[in-house]
Design a protein around this motif. Sequence first.
Motif, PDB file in Angstrom:
ATOM      1  N   THR A 129       5.711   2.307  13.627  1.00  0.00           N
ATOM      2  CA  THR A 129       6.042   0.902  13.364  1.00  0.00           C
ATOM      3  C   THR A 129       7.168   0.710  12.374  1.00  0.00           C
ATOM      4  OG1 THR A 129       4.498   0.667  11.500  1.00  0.00           O
ATOM      5  CG2 THR A 129       3.603   0.332  13.733  1.00  0.00           C
ATOM      6  N   GLY A 130       7.475   1.728  11.570  1.00  0.00           N
ATOM      7  CA  GLY A 130       8.444   1.571  10.495  1.00  0.00           C
ATOM      8  C   GLY A 130       7.872   0.926   9.251  1.00  0.00           C
ATOM      9  N   ALA A 131       6.575   0.632   9.232  1.00  0.00           N
ATOM     10  CA  ALA A 131       5.955  -0.087   8.114  1.00  0.00           C
ATOM     11  C   ALA A 131       5.883   0.790   6.859  1.00  0.00           C
ATOM     12  CB  ALA A 131       4.554  -0.544   8.505  1.00  0.00           C
ATOM     13  N   PHE A 132       5.839   0.123   5.697  1.00  0.00           N
ATOM     14  CA  PHE A 132       5.772   0.780   4.397  1.00  0.00           C
ATOM     15  C   PHE A 132       4.424   0.500   3.748  1.00  0.00           C
ATOM     16  CE2 PHE A 132      10.127   0.761   5.336  1.00  0.00           C
ATOM     17  CZ  PHE A 132      10.850   1.537   4.433  1.00  0.00           C
ATOM     18  N   ASP A 133       3.831   1.527   3.153  1.00  0.00           N
ATOM     19  CA  ASP A 133       2.608   1.302   2.387  1.00  0.00           C
ATOM     20  C   ASP A 133       2.907   0.364   1.218  1.00  0.00           C
ATOM     21  OD1 ASP A 133       0.979   2.877   3.980  1.00  0.00           O
ATOM     22  OD2 ASP A 133       1.258   4.684   2.782  1.00  0.00           O
ATOM     23  N   PRO A 134       1.912  -0.391   0.742  1.00  0.00           N
ATOM     24  CA  PRO A 134       2.130  -1.321  -0.376  1.00  0.00           C
ATOM     25  C   PRO A 134       2.180  -0.569  -1.714  1.00  0.00           C
ATOM     26  CG  PRO A 134      -0.162  -1.419   0.314  1.00  0.00           C
ATOM     27  CD  PRO A 134       0.535  -0.490   1.278  1.00  0.00           C
ATOM     28  N   PHE A 135       3.333  -0.040  -2.032  1.00  0.00           N
ATOM     29  CA  PHE A 135       3.467   0.820  -3.207  1.00  0.00           C
ATOM     30  C   PHE A 135       3.084   0.097  -4.491  1.00  0.00           C
ATOM     31  CE2 PHE A 135       6.756   2.265  -0.149  1.00  0.00           C
ATOM     32  CZ  PHE A 135       6.160   3.466   0.202  1.00  0.00           C
ATOM     33  N   GLY A 136       3.439  -1.178  -4.596  1.00  0.00           N
ATOM     34  CA  GLY A 136       3.132  -1.919  -5.816  1.00  0.00           C
ATOM     35  C   GLY A 136       1.651  -1.982  -6.117  1.00  0.00           C
ATOM     36  N   ALA A 137       0.824  -2.017  -5.078  1.00  0.00           N
ATOM     37  CA  ALA A 137      -0.622  -2.112  -5.265  1.00  0.00           C
ATOM     38  C   ALA A 137      -1.302  -0.755  -5.345  1.00  0.00           C
ATOM     39  CB  ALA A 137      -1.232  -2.916  -4.110  1.00  0.00           C
ATOM     40  N   LEU A 168      11.361  -3.606   0.948  1.00  0.00           N
ATOM     41  CA  LEU A 168      10.297  -2.876   1.645  1.00  0.00           C
ATOM     42  C   LEU A 168       9.783  -1.704   0.813  1.00  0.00           C
ATOM     43  CD1 LEU A 168      11.924  -2.658   5.205  1.00  0.00           C
ATOM     44  CD2 LEU A 168       9.903  -4.015   4.605  1.00  0.00           C
ATOM     45  N   ALA A 169      10.677  -1.134   0.005  1.00  0.00           N
ATOM     46  CA  ALA A 169      10.362   0.077  -0.757  1.00  0.00           C
ATOM     47  C   ALA A 169      10.103  -0.214  -2.231  1.00  0.00           C
ATOM     48  CB  ALA A 169      11.507   1.078  -0.608  1.00  0.00           C
ATOM     49  N   ARG A 170       9.854  -1.459  -2.572  1.00  0.00           N
ATOM     50  CA  ARG A 170       9.645  -1.812  -3.974  1.00  0.00           C
ATOM     51  C   ARG A 170       8.490  -1.008  -4.574  1.00  0.00           C
ATOM     52  NH1 ARG A 170       9.068  -6.930  -3.293  1.00  0.00           N
ATOM     53  NH2 ARG A 170      11.263  -7.469  -3.655  1.00  0.00           N
ATOM     54  N   ALA A 171       8.718  -0.449  -5.757  1.00  0.00           N
ATOM     55  CA  ALA A 171       7.751   0.346  -6.536  1.00  0.00           C
ATOM     56  C   ALA A 171       7.593   1.768  -6.018  1.00  0.00           C
ATOM     57  CB  ALA A 171       6.384  -0.337  -6.618  1.00  0.00           C
ATOM     58  N   LEU A 172       8.304   2.113  -4.948  1.00  0.00           N
ATOM     59  CA  LEU A 172       8.274   3.494  -4.444  1.00  0.00           C
ATOM     60  C   LEU A 172       8.735   4.480  -5.510  1.00  0.00           C
ATOM     61  CD1 LEU A 172       9.814   4.606  -1.037  1.00  0.00           C
ATOM     62  CD2 LEU A 172      10.708   5.558  -3.140  1.00  0.00           C
ATOM     63  N   GLU A 173       9.669   4.033  -6.342  1.00  0.00           N
ATOM     64  CA  GLU A 173      10.247   4.917  -7.359  1.00  0.00           C
ATOM     65  C   GLU A 173       9.263   5.266  -8.469  1.00  0.00           C
ATOM     66  OE1 GLU A 173      10.808   0.681  -8.589  1.00  0.00           O
ATOM     67  OE2 GLU A 173      11.128   1.808  -6.731  1.00  0.00           O
ATOM     68  N   GLU A 174       8.109   4.622  -8.507  1.00  0.00           N
ATOM     69  CA  GLU A 174       7.111   4.895  -9.535  1.00  0.00           C
ATOM     70  C   GLU A 174       6.224   6.098  -9.193  1.00  0.00           C
ATOM     71  OE1 GLU A 174       4.964   1.272 -10.095  1.00  0.00           O
ATOM     72  OE2 GLU A 174       6.753   0.107 -10.584  1.00  0.00           O
ATOM     73  N   ALA A 175       6.418   6.687  -8.015  1.00  0.00           N
ATOM     74  CA  ALA A 175       5.607   7.835  -7.607  1.00  0.00           C
ATOM     75  C   ALA A 175       6.028   9.093  -8.368  1.00  0.00           C
ATOM     76  CB  ALA A 175       5.728   8.042  -6.095  1.00  0.00           C
TER      77      ALA A 175
END
Length: 451
Positions: A229-237, A268-275
Amino acid sequence: MYEILDDAVRYARAYLDGLATRAVAPEPCSVADLRLLDEPLPAGPRPAGETLALLNRVVSPATLASAGPRFFGFVIGGALPEALAANWLAGAWDQNAGLYASMPGVSHLEAVALAWLIELFELPAATGGAFVTGATVANFTALAAARNAVLARVGWNVEAQGLFGAPPITVLTGAEAHPTLLKSLGMLGLGRARIVRVPVDGQGRMRADALPLIQGPTILCLQAGNVNTGAFDPFGALVAPARAAGAWVHVDGAFGLWAKASPALRPLARALEEADSWATDAHKWLNVPYDSGLAFVRDADTLKAAMAITAEYLPTESQQRNPSDFTPELSRRARGVEVWTAMRSLGRAGLAQLFERNCRQARRFAQGLSAAGHEVLNEVVLNQVLVGFGEPKRTRRIVAALQEEGTCWCGVTVWQGRTAMRISVCSWATTDADVELSLAAMLRVAAADRG
């Protein structure tokens, strides 16, 4: 030497010139001609030009035109001309991109390219990176660092003591994690059957409300760009709470990580960088030649501790970064050359334009197919489109007929119980005219199959 290299250029030019007009799938007769290669090993030397000519005559027609403008079957981008040219030049250099002291040119290029990527993806400035073969090894590399780090936190040195008797590690993934991630976990001794699968929503995104309680050594694997689907997990949550509970958070961003390069797609990738770690491919959306994967780890020392090697005969002492300190391989080709070339040639604006254009083209496919009465199964948030044509057997027939027709090439997938045609748009060479030509072929083939 130069005569055969000139022949190679001539053959390659003819091949590339034909990509836009040939059928995307190889003709059955071309595949059958591969039998001509089934010969005994020659007893003695053969003319090099004859061998190259045989290679071109037999194998070139039997290739899938995945480098062309109308290949949408997998997330494969055709090679940018400048990246292909850099690949040829790097092949002539024939460098082993392992140690700075012995191969300074390609080692330095790699360090520059990694710095650009870390900035582009908005990762922490001290992040460590590695060039590897693809997403499988990128996930493996980053997760090796993760495995070592979570065990070190409970006093276990996996490099010295191995996994026998080690405290158990809980691995959490979404229910639609990509198989390459699972393969990587298996190779690391973390066990595919032991993985805890977290439920996902109707687009394949991990449900934050379904995340189990995190206790003990834990690795949480998230996804940027669901392969269907191209969907992104909810990184912020998910990311901050998981890290606060002591988990290592890894992001499989094989193609979705590139959304960070586009102002339009970045939300779409917001908060991904916190990993803690990330994996992606460059041979997908950056459009460099195969193979080219990338692993990133927030703590460069943790990555180095999991990967570095020393030996008396190796010149490992260096004030500069040794590429082999961060990858599973000591010997490998200089993949950073093509990545550096592509990024320098396109720049920030060119990268954003490439990704945004492909996403717009994906939306056009969805709009055209939906308008004709065919069911688009996913929210088209990136470059992936899933289309159903009714019963599973009919969908499979239509996809097979489309592949045989030759205008374009799409694949079949089964997603959340539905059989669908999957359209992946990720090539620099795909024009809007290619989209319209392919869309017309899809509609024509579907109309011809009345079930």
